[in-house]
Design a protein around this motif. Structure first.
Motif, mmCIF file in Angstrom:
data_model
loop_
_atom_site.group_PDB
_atom_site.id
_atom_site.type_symbol
_atom_site.label_atom_id
_atom_site.label_comp_id
_atom_site.label_asym_id
_atom_site.label_seq_id
_atom_site.Cartn_x
_atom_site.Cartn_y
_atom_site.Cartn_z
ATOM 1 N N LEU A 118 0.838 -1.199 0.000
ATOM 2 C CA LEU A 118 0.000 0.000 0.000
ATOM 3 C C LEU A 118 0.876 1.254 0.000
ATOM 4 O O LEU A 118 0.550 2.253 -0.654
ATOM 5 C CB LEU A 118 -0.920 0.008 1.222
ATOM 6 C CG LEU A 118 -2.133 -0.915 1.139
ATOM 7 C CD1 LEU A 118 -2.805 -1.042 2.499
ATOM 8 C CD2 LEU A 118 -3.145 -0.407 0.122
ATOM 9 N N ILE B 63 0.800 4.278 -2.778
ATOM 10 C CA ILE B 63 0.587 5.687 -2.435
ATOM 11 C C ILE B 63 1.783 6.541 -2.857
ATOM 12 O O ILE B 63 1.617 7.594 -3.495
ATOM 13 C CB ILE B 63 0.333 5.831 -0.916
ATOM 14 C CG1 ILE B 63 -0.972 5.126 -0.544
ATOM 15 C CG2 ILE B 63 0.296 7.290 -0.506
ATOM 16 C CD1 ILE B 63 -1.186 4.952 0.942
ATOM 17 N N LEU C 13 -3.299 7.630 5.580
ATOM 18 C CA LEU C 13 -4.127 7.040 4.513
ATOM 19 C C LEU C 13 -4.243 5.534 4.701
ATOM 20 O O LEU C 13 -5.320 4.957 4.575
ATOM 21 C CB LEU C 13 -3.533 7.362 3.140
ATOM 22 C CG LEU C 13 -3.690 8.807 2.652
ATOM 23 C CD1 LEU C 13 -2.915 9.029 1.364
ATOM 24 C CD2 LEU C 13 -5.146 9.163 2.444
ATOM 25 N N LEU D 154 -7.849 3.424 5.631
ATOM 26 C CA LEU D 154 -8.481 2.648 4.559
ATOM 27 C C LEU D 154 -9.508 1.688 5.134
ATOM 28 O O LEU D 154 -9.227 1.010 6.114
ATOM 29 C CB LEU D 154 -7.422 1.825 3.812
ATOM 30 C CG LEU D 154 -6.618 2.560 2.750
ATOM 31 C CD1 LEU D 154 -5.594 1.607 2.161
ATOM 32 C CD2 LEU D 154 -7.512 3.088 1.650
ATOM 33 N N GLN E 210 -11.671 -0.616 -1.208
ATOM 34 C CA GLN E 210 -10.445 -0.076 -0.595
ATOM 35 C C GLN E 210 -9.599 0.645 -1.639
ATOM 36 O O GLN E 210 -9.236 1.808 -1.477
ATOM 37 C CB GLN E 210 -9.663 -1.228 0.028
ATOM 38 C CG GLN E 210 -8.528 -0.759 0.920
ATOM 39 C CD GLN E 210 -7.662 -1.913 1.359
ATOM 40 O OE1 GLN E 210 -6.988 -2.531 0.548
ATOM 41 N NE2 GLN E 210 -7.625 -2.182 2.649
ATOM 42 N N LEU F 32 -9.051 4.677 -2.439
ATOM 43 C CA LEU F 32 -7.695 5.200 -2.236
ATOM 44 C C LEU F 32 -7.239 5.949 -3.472
ATOM 45 O O LEU F 32 -6.715 7.065 -3.377
ATOM 46 C CB LEU F 32 -6.738 4.038 -1.930
ATOM 47 C CG LEU F 32 -5.266 4.419 -1.784
ATOM 48 C CD1 LEU F 32 -5.061 5.385 -0.632
ATOM 49 C CD2 LEU F 32 -4.406 3.175 -1.569
ATOM 50 N N GLN F 33 -7.437 5.357 -4.639
ATOM 51 C CA GLN F 33 -7.005 6.010 -5.870
ATOM 52 C C GLN F 33 -7.760 7.322 -6.089
ATOM 53 O O GLN F 33 -7.194 8.318 -6.534
ATOM 54 C CB GLN F 33 -7.223 5.082 -7.077
ATOM 55 C CG GLN F 33 -6.213 3.958 -7.196
ATOM 56 C CD GLN F 33 -4.802 4.455 -7.455
ATOM 57 O OE1 GLN F 33 -4.573 5.567 -7.903
ATOM 58 N NE2 GLN F 33 -3.814 3.621 -7.142
ATOM 59 N N PHE G 271 -11.863 9.789 5.873
ATOM 60 C CA PHE G 271 -11.419 9.272 4.582
ATOM 61 C C PHE G 271 -12.605 8.875 3.702
ATOM 62 O O PHE G 271 -12.671 9.205 2.521
ATOM 63 C CB PHE G 271 -10.498 8.069 4.824
ATOM 64 C CG PHE G 271 -9.996 7.452 3.553
ATOM 65 C CD1 PHE G 271 -10.603 6.325 3.022
ATOM 66 C CD2 PHE G 271 -8.941 8.010 2.864
ATOM 67 C CE1 PHE G 271 -10.153 5.760 1.843
ATOM 68 C CE2 PHE G 271 -8.484 7.456 1.675
ATOM 69 C CZ PHE G 271 -9.090 6.327 1.174
#
Lengths: 288, 1086
Positions: B225, B229, B248, B252, B258, B262-263, B324
């Motif tokens: 991960l 990132i 971040l 998550l 997920q 995140l993207q 988030f």
């Protein structure tokens, strides 16, 4: 338990009274996961610093109710760890603040202070359970950072496809006068793990040249991949993608990326072009 | 530094973006290795795990770059999605890549088996090892989103694959097999969601292939991960702070979405950090709504405050809950708000929509882009023109729809495909037939507004299904009037029609008919016309009935007035009679004095009697008039006539007995008073009839208001007021106490206050729960998978734990808590044990060769009855501190459920094959009661007080048996989803049903015909439901979370009432409730 885990030593820092029991549990879980654990509370003052220095990483548990006196202890171990972290890039600091659903006043100022200090080689985790946290820790520590291949520092690293072997040999010969290049031929059926080798060699080369004439369909995708795996814009050197004017479909090919130039020249001018680019880089290096 | 973002946002990585695809290097290598060895692979994983990205941006670039051991340097990538015509799509991609005419390829593929390989071998790209002129190419075939073979009805319906789909899969599997056998440079890759694996049995050879070569996309570890990132930013020349990376990763969510989330967050961060010109840090995360301002360092707080103060008020509200998972929701809401302003600026759009039209277009478009599949909202590809037709407004063209949606297609957004390419202006304006799609289902799950629309649409669909049942019934019964809708249901469906605004396009979109498009539309039009006709005829029928009733009411009213007058006359007359009778008495008393006087008096009395007779006749006439008007008036007239008759007799007898007259006169007065009461009742009934009409309109208003709550007013107080007022209207008008619409409105409003601790109490458990039982309000038992039994108090605090496992015990495979002291555990080695944890005793249960599924205790016999997966029913008794197996019985299939009624001699049993049996305890006798075809009897409960046995079936039916007669008394269709669990309240007034679509339906047992209350939410999987003793329901979600909900509208109403701090303003009342509705104070003390 893996042999590798057995060799890794973890320094378990002092913690506040509200997380004492959790710290003890964590120590057991770490041992069950195959790590050697040096528990700060069991050490004398002299052993304290020594053990930290001998450890591969340190773990600092922070609870929600850290009082003033405990903060001092936490800060002391944390500072020592940061000192070691600044001199040893392989040393990782793990801070574990297990998430609780407690609605009571949380020591957020202190925790924010720690969180804002996070830098490279520091991991801040808020997993609920010790087992989850140790799983993460083990994953981070066991990443194989070192490449298997031996590489040497070189000025020019030349890569080409087996389809272009014949022309490449001429270029290599002509480059001997400039700087003898390190070379790599890409064979489609080869068992060699190119990626790891290329990634390391590119970072030990001043100029990496990818040459193609007949392998036009292979060249751009290959260039993209090695740019990515080598670190892209963060490589110390430069990339040069160079093709012959007589390459089929050359007018439709393009590649743009930081630290990369793409040249299309006559066959006979290719070695010269490489030299020109190399000279520019060398000049910049000397001027830096 | 490059301007483009190294993070693609919600959409998958493309091949061109492979340079930024990081974190999956080891997985790519594993897939490549497996493909090299086996030629074929299926890549599976959960939705949002990045399967497509892994192939397009990982495996394919690696292959093209030569990091793939094979014959040639060059690659032909033939990728396709099955969609609605898999064979056509496969042929198209092969034709384009191999440069062969499409028709030739398509015709050849129809033969299946080696056809694909044959096509390749005939092409210019196939060269054998001895003849490689550099033109040879490896063939890479990618079937992306393989689950479309199952989700599109053209490919798969009624449990069978279509011929075309079957041939396509056959070709792919055979291609892999032949490539391996002949060592050809041909590779076949499938990507498929793992929840469809079980359906792969439909295609022969597919399960075997999955077993042979599968790669299940694993969850990314922490260091991976970190690469996802940090590395793309570094590659693009940017920077991201280590502390931001850590936050971040920590924030998550687990499970689905997920990586897409995140993207998306990284893309937003990159843009916020001026396309990577600044180091991505906490401040940027705060500015996109993902980090609390108070957690920033001091100087960043100032920066944030400046940013925040520049926002408009509406946008500021989106930052109220910074975390988030709020980032995507905030972004989507922002685009939604901005859509109108965006459209206004478009030069190419001639006729601009209004704000209301823009909202309608967006709502309809996104609803059309989602569909319900097994109770979940999933993506639905739809043509632009279809959206326009569903909206069905004259001046809303496809251009208008396209323009409004464009804000969601821009490079920084990419929520709807196809995306706008800034270098290609034409990509802004889409053709009418363009197919649109939501980029990723993460948008559906995380954009709250879209989720709400989805819930609303689900509600509309559910109502549509209900209406269809009624419609079908009417049609099947030759459209008889008795099958038309009654007032209540008509109002309900008219309301639905008004809200949902269905048309034939809407119907076609929501029906799973496996028909060509034009036939589907024709059928949908047919259905729509039938619906309109059905509603119209129902309305006409009711109006006709109402008109007749009105006439009758008028007549009644007139008759009442006449009766009142008649009775008043009679009363007056009766009183007159009394006084006259009294006078007569006096006269009669004096009669003895003089004979003449008596005679005269007699004559006078006779005259009087005559007058009375005439009066009585008069009254008779009046009474007859009343009789003509109505039945009741007739009754009164008859009565009056009888009275008059009586009076006549009294008058005739008057001279003889004055005392008698007095008594009779007194009686008359009483009777007259009775008549008055009757007339009064008639008057009240007339008033009541008009009252009923008024009540009905309040009930309808209550329903409308409850629906309005879901449009969600900006002011939370207003939502609470509307919901509570709806409740009051319903209650005061005598509406159904358990009305689900009222319930939903109250629940929705209550949840807006976000006081979760007071509302839905929720308890998370770190260990998985195997079984649970609420004993009473102070005691809950939980058995964990690790064999620990925990006793919890009312506050869910652990009071006691007991380890039930012994040293050499195998793993527990199933468990069943019978009551507050008995528990059955089945182990992996098929050992079954009864734990009496109160007395700390353990017994081995004999008689089974597999797990025990269900058990019950019979106190009268001191016996345990267990039902197992081995089809056996075992009866064991406690004797002398031992548990002795007395009887075993074999049944035709696995036993799913058993229950025992108090003071009965028999146990009821439900089987997997749909059979229901009873087992007589004393006689050891099994009797088959009923056999349901093609269903499973999932759950059974005995209602001890009501003498019923309730069975929940896998076809969504709830069947009520008469316990004594063993006959079916009621068969209630609950839902198309399977009934998994049942819970009946102690008073047996409420039944709660847990369904496979992750909803719970609650019925009142004395009102089963009414619509149920539905509890739905973001549940992962409802494993168990139990009605607690405190008028709430417990749901066990995914074996780790216990949630409690209020059970009745009254409970929510109490809660909502407490939260209200004001009343409606006049303006609000007029606008929301209606000008014609008299103003009321919702809460009296404000």
């Amino acid at each position: 338990m893996s042999q590798q885990s057995k060799e890794i030593k973890i320094f378990l820092a002092q913690t506040s009274s509200d997380t004492n029991i959790l710290n003890q549990k964590l120590s057991t879980v770490l041992q069950k996961a195959g790590f050697k654990v040096a528990i700060s509370e069991h050490l004398s003052q002299e052993e304290h610093t020594e053990e930290l220095m001998l450890s591969h990483c340190s773990v600092h548990v922070i609870g929600d109710f850290v009082d003033q006196s405990s903060q001092a202890f936490l800060n002391q171990d944390f500072s020592l760890a940061q000192e070691k972290n600044s001199t040893d890039e392989n040393f990782t600091i793990f801070v574990w603040h297990p998430e609780t659903k407690s609605k009571k006043q949380v020591n957020s100022a202190f925790i924010n202070q720690i969180r804002n200090k996070i830098n490279q080689n520091m991991i801040f985790s808020n997993h609920e359970s010790a087992v989850m946290f140790v799983e993460d820790l083990r994953g981070v520590i066991s990443v194989n950072k070192a490449a298997e291949y031996q590489v040497k520092k070189t000025e020019i690293f030349l890569i080409y496809n087996s389809l272009d072997s014949y022309n490449a040999k001429e270029i290599i010969e002509m480059l001997q006068d400039v700087s003898p290049p390190e070379t790599l031929v890409i064979e489609p059926s080869s068992r060699t793990d190119y990626e790891k080798y290329i990634a390391k060699q590119v970072n030990n080369s001043m100029l990496t040249v990818v040459y193609f004439k007949y392998a036009n369909e292979w060249a751009i995708p290959f260039m993209q991949q090695i740019w990515k795996i080598s670190g892209g814009a963060s490589i110390p050197g430069q990339f040069l993608l160079i093709a012959s004017k007589n390459t089929a479909n050359i007018q439709n090919l393009e590649f743009e990326a930081p630290k990369t130039s793409f040249k299309i020249v006559d066959d006979e001018l290719i070695p010269l072009e490489i030299k020109v680019v190399f000279d520019k880089i060398s000049k910049h290096k000397h001027n830096d | 530094m490059i301007e483009l973002s190294p993070y693609p946002g919600l959409r998958p990585f493309t091949e061109e973006e492979s340079i930024f695809f990081k974190g999956r290097d080891t997985h790519i290598r594993k897939i490549v290795q497996q493909l090299e060895e086996r030629k074929i692979i299926i890549i599976t994983g959960a939705s949002g795990d990045g399967k497509s990205s892994l192939v397009y941006a990982g495996v394919i670039p690696a292959a093209r770059a030569g990091f793939f051991r094979t014959q040639f340097n060059n690659w032909l990538i033939c990728d396709f999605r099955p969609e609605r015509s898999p064979l056509d799509n496969l042929a198209l991609t092969l034709s384009e890549n191999l440069k062969i005419d499409f028709k030739n390829v398509r015709d050849e593929l129809d033969f299946g088996f080696s056809s694909l390989i044959d096509v390749y071998k005939k092409s210019d790209f196939y060269k054998d090892a001895n003849n490689n002129d550099g033109k040879g190419a490896n063939l890479f075939i990618l079937a992306d989103q393989f689950e479309e073979f199952f989700t599109n009805p053209e490919n798969y319906s009624d449990g069978k694959a279509s011929a075309e789909a079957y041939t396509a899969v056959n070709l792919l599997l055979e291609t892999g097999r032949i490539a391996l056998a002949e060592n050809l440079p041909v590779y076949v890759v499938f990507t498929m969601r793992s929840d469809f694996i079980s359906q792969s049995v439909v295609f022969k050879g597919l399960p075997e292939m999955i077993g042979f070569s599968q790669f299940f996309v694993p969850r990314l570890k922490r260091h991976e991960l970190q690469m996802v990132i940090e590395d793309p930013a570094k590659l693009a020349g940017g920077k991201i702070s280590a502390r931001l990376t850590q936050v971040l990763i920590n924030e998550l969510p687990d499970g689905f979405d997920q990586l897409p989330l995140l993207q998306h967050a990284l893309n937003r961060l990159w843009i916020e950090a001026k396309h990577g010109k600044e180091e991505l840090d906490f401040i940027h995360l705060a500015q996109i709504g993902g980090f609390d301002r108070d957690m920033l360092e001091a100087q960043d707080q100032n920066t944030y405050d400046t940013f925040f103060n520049s926002l408009d008020n509406k946008t500021k509200t989106y930052f109220q809950n910074p975390k988030f998972t709020n980032i995507l929701n905030l972004h989507a809401n922002f685009l939604y708000d901005q859509a109108y302003e965006y459209v206004k600026k478009l030069n190419w759009l001639k006729e601009k929509p209004t704000r209301e039209e823009t909202d309608l277009i967006l709502r309809t478009a996104f609803k059309s882009l989602t569909k319900i599949d097994n109770g979940r909202a999933v993506r639905n590809r739809v043509e632009l023109s279809e959206i326009k037709y569903i909206i069905n407004k004259k001046h809303v063209s496809t251009e208008t729809v396209c323009a409004v949606l464009n804000i969601f297609r821009l490079p920084g957004s990419t929520f709807v495909k196809p995306f706008i390419n800034e270098k290609d202006i034409e990509s802004e304006i889409l053709p009418t037939k363009q197919v649109l799609d939501i980029t990723h289902e993460a948008l559906i799950r995380n954009w709250q507004l879209l989720h709400q629309w989805g819930v609303e649409e689900l509600g509309y669909l559910s109502d549509y299904e209900d209406l269809k049942i009624q419609l079908l019934r009417w049609i099947e019964n030759n459209q008889k009037k008795s099958y038309l809708l009654n007032l209540g249901t008509l109002s309900y469906f008219e309301n639905w029609f008004e809200k949902a605004k269905p048309n034939d396009f809407w119907i076609a979109k929501n029906e799973n008919w496996a028909l060509p498009t034009n036939e589907k539309r024709k059928k949908a039009k047919d259905v729509f016309e039938h619906i309109v006709d059905f509603l119209k005829q129902s309305k006409n029928h009711l109006e006709h009935q109402a008109a007749s009733k009105r006439k009758l009411r008028i007549i009644l009213f007139t008759a009442s007035i006449l009766a009142i007058l008649a009775l008043s006359g009679l009363s007056i007359w009766a009183l007159n009679e009394k006084s006259f009778a009294q006078k007569q008495q006096q006269i009669a008393a004096n009669q003895s004095k003089i004979a003449l006087e008596e005679k005269e008096k007699a004559i006078i009395a006779q005259k009087t009697a005559e007058e009375q007779r005439i009066l009585a006749m008069d009254n008779e006439k009046k009474a007859t008039m009343a009789k003509l008007a109505s039945d009741s008036a007739r009754q009164e007239a008859i009565f009056a006539r009888a009275l008059a008759e009586e009076q006549k007799i009294i008058a005739q007898l008057e001279t003889e007995n004055a005392l008698k007259q007095k008594t009779i006169a007194q009686n008359e007065r009483v009777i007259a008073e009775e008549q008055k009461k009757i007339a009064e009742t008639q008057r009240k009934r007339a008033i009541s009839a008009s009252d009923s009409a008024q009540k009905l309109s309040y009930l309808a208003l209550a329903q409308t208001l409850a629906y309005k709550v879901k449009t969600k007013f900006d002011d939370v107080q207003l939502n609470l007021l509307v919901a509570y007022q709806a409740f009051l209207f319903n209650k005061n008008a005598g509406g159904f106490e358990f009305d689900p619409v009222i319930f939903e409105g109250l629940k929705y409003a209550a949840e807006l206050t976000e006081n979760e601790s007071e509302l839905a109490k929720s308890y998370n458990f770190s260990n998985e729960i195997l079984a649970t039982r609420i004993i009473n309000k102070d005691k809950i038992l939980i058995l964990y998978t690790n064999g620990t039994m925990a006793e919890l108090d009312a506050k869910h605090k652990v009071v006691k734990t007991t380890n039930l496992l012994e040293k050499n015990d195998e793993l527990i495979s199933s468990a069943f808590i019978i009551n507050d002291s008995l528990l059955v555990i089945s182990f992996d080695n098929y050992v079954n044990r009864l734990n009496d944890f109160k007395n700390e005793k353990k017994y081995t249960i004999e008689g089974h060769t597999n797990y025990i599924r269900t058990a019950t205790y019979v106190p009268a016999y001191k016996a345990i009855i267990t039902g197992g997966r081995d089809n056996k029913l075992s009866y064991s008794e406690f004797t002398k501190n031992k548990l002795k197996n007395i009887h075993q019985n074999n049944l035709p299939d696995k036993i799913k459920t058993i229950d025992y009624g108090k003071s009965d001699n028999e146990v009821w049993i439900g089987l997997q094959n749909g059979d229901i049996y009873t087992y007589h305890l004393g006689k050891n006798e099994l009797v088959k009661i009923k056999s349901f075809k093609d269903v499973r009897v999932n759950t059974l409960k005995i209602m001890n007080n009501s003498n019923y046995v309730v069975a929940g079936l896998s076809n969504g039916h709830l069947v009520f048996f008469n316990k004594q007669l063993k006959t079916i008394e009621n068969d209630l269709f609950v839902s198309y989803a399977e009934i998994n669990s049942l819970s009946i309240a102690e008073q047996e007034d409420i039944i709660a049903i847990g369904l496979a679509d992750n909803t719970v339906r609650i019925y009142q047992t004395n009102a089963l015909g009414e619509k149920p209350i539905i509890i739905s939410g973001k549940f992962e999987h409802i494993d168990d439901i139990q009605l607690s003793t405190e008028n709430s329901i417990m749901l066990l979600d995914n074996r780790k979370k216990m949630m409690y909900y209020f059970l009745t509208p009254n409970d929510y109403a109490e809660f909502v009432k407490e939260k209200i701090s004001r009343n409606f303003s006049t303006k609000e009342w007029n606008s929301i409730v209606g000008k014609n509705v008299p103003f009321e104070k919702t809460i009296n003390h404000f």
